[in-house]
Design a protein around this motif. Sequence first.
Motif, PDB file in Angstrom:
ATOM      1  N   THR A  60       0.805  -1.219   0.000  1.00  0.00           N
ATOM      2  CA  THR A  60       0.000   0.000   0.000  1.00  0.00           C
ATOM      3  C   THR A  60       0.839   1.271   0.000  1.00  0.00           C
ATOM      4  O   THR A  60       0.291   2.353  -0.215  1.00  0.00           O
ATOM      5  N   THR A  61       2.135   1.164   0.231  1.00  0.00           N
ATOM      6  CA  THR A  61       2.948   2.382   0.318  1.00  0.00           C
ATOM      7  C   THR A  61       4.136   2.407  -0.634  1.00  0.00           C
ATOM      8  O   THR A  61       4.587   3.490  -1.005  1.00  0.00           O
ATOM      9  N   SER A  99      -9.357   3.031   0.993  1.00  0.00           N
ATOM     10  CA  SER A  99      -9.749   4.408   0.728  1.00  0.00           C
ATOM     11  C   SER A  99      -9.348   4.738  -0.708  1.00  0.00           C
ATOM     12  O   SER A  99      -8.645   3.959  -1.348  1.00  0.00           O
ATOM     13  N   PRO A 100      -9.775   5.897  -1.219  1.00  0.00           N
ATOM     14  CA  PRO A 100      -9.376   6.267  -2.577  1.00  0.00           C
ATOM     15  C   PRO A 100      -7.854   6.335  -2.755  1.00  0.00           C
ATOM     16  O   PRO A 100      -7.345   6.037  -3.826  1.00  0.00           O
ATOM     17  N   THR A 101      -7.144   6.698  -1.710  1.00  0.00           N
ATOM     18  CA  THR A 101      -5.684   6.770  -1.821  1.00  0.00           C
ATOM     19  C   THR A 101      -5.000   5.477  -1.392  1.00  0.00           C
ATOM     20  O   THR A 101      -3.790   5.354  -1.516  1.00  0.00           O
ATOM     21  N   ARG A 102      -5.759   4.547  -0.865  1.00  0.00           N
ATOM     22  CA  ARG A 102      -5.206   3.259  -0.437  1.00  0.00           C
ATOM     23  C   ARG A 102      -6.143   2.138  -0.890  1.00  0.00           C
ATOM     24  O   ARG A 102      -6.828   1.511  -0.094  1.00  0.00           O
TER      25      ARG A 102
END
Length: 100
Positions: free
Chosen positions: A41-42, A71-74
Amino acid sequence: MFVPTVGARLDAYLGDADQVVAMGGGVGTLYELTAALYYATTIRPVPVRLLGPTACRLRTFLRTEGWLTESPTRPMGFLRELPDAEALDVDLKALLDAER
């Protein structure tokens, strides 16, 4: 390959991984799986597969406790639950076909 720390071991392991498959295990498996989830995720979206009922229950627990959230960013599209080795074989073939 010898590495001096657990962190260096995980970095070497995840840095070269094309896919991570987690099956039921103990604390070491939990540690490596959570490292793989963080990495995916990162750092880069390496596919992570949870194989079998024990590993799948772990995902449920992590989501329930709020430790694994989408989430939208994850996005969590890299993470899938698979019931058995046969399903893993089908999934791996689909990943290989998608790369071609």
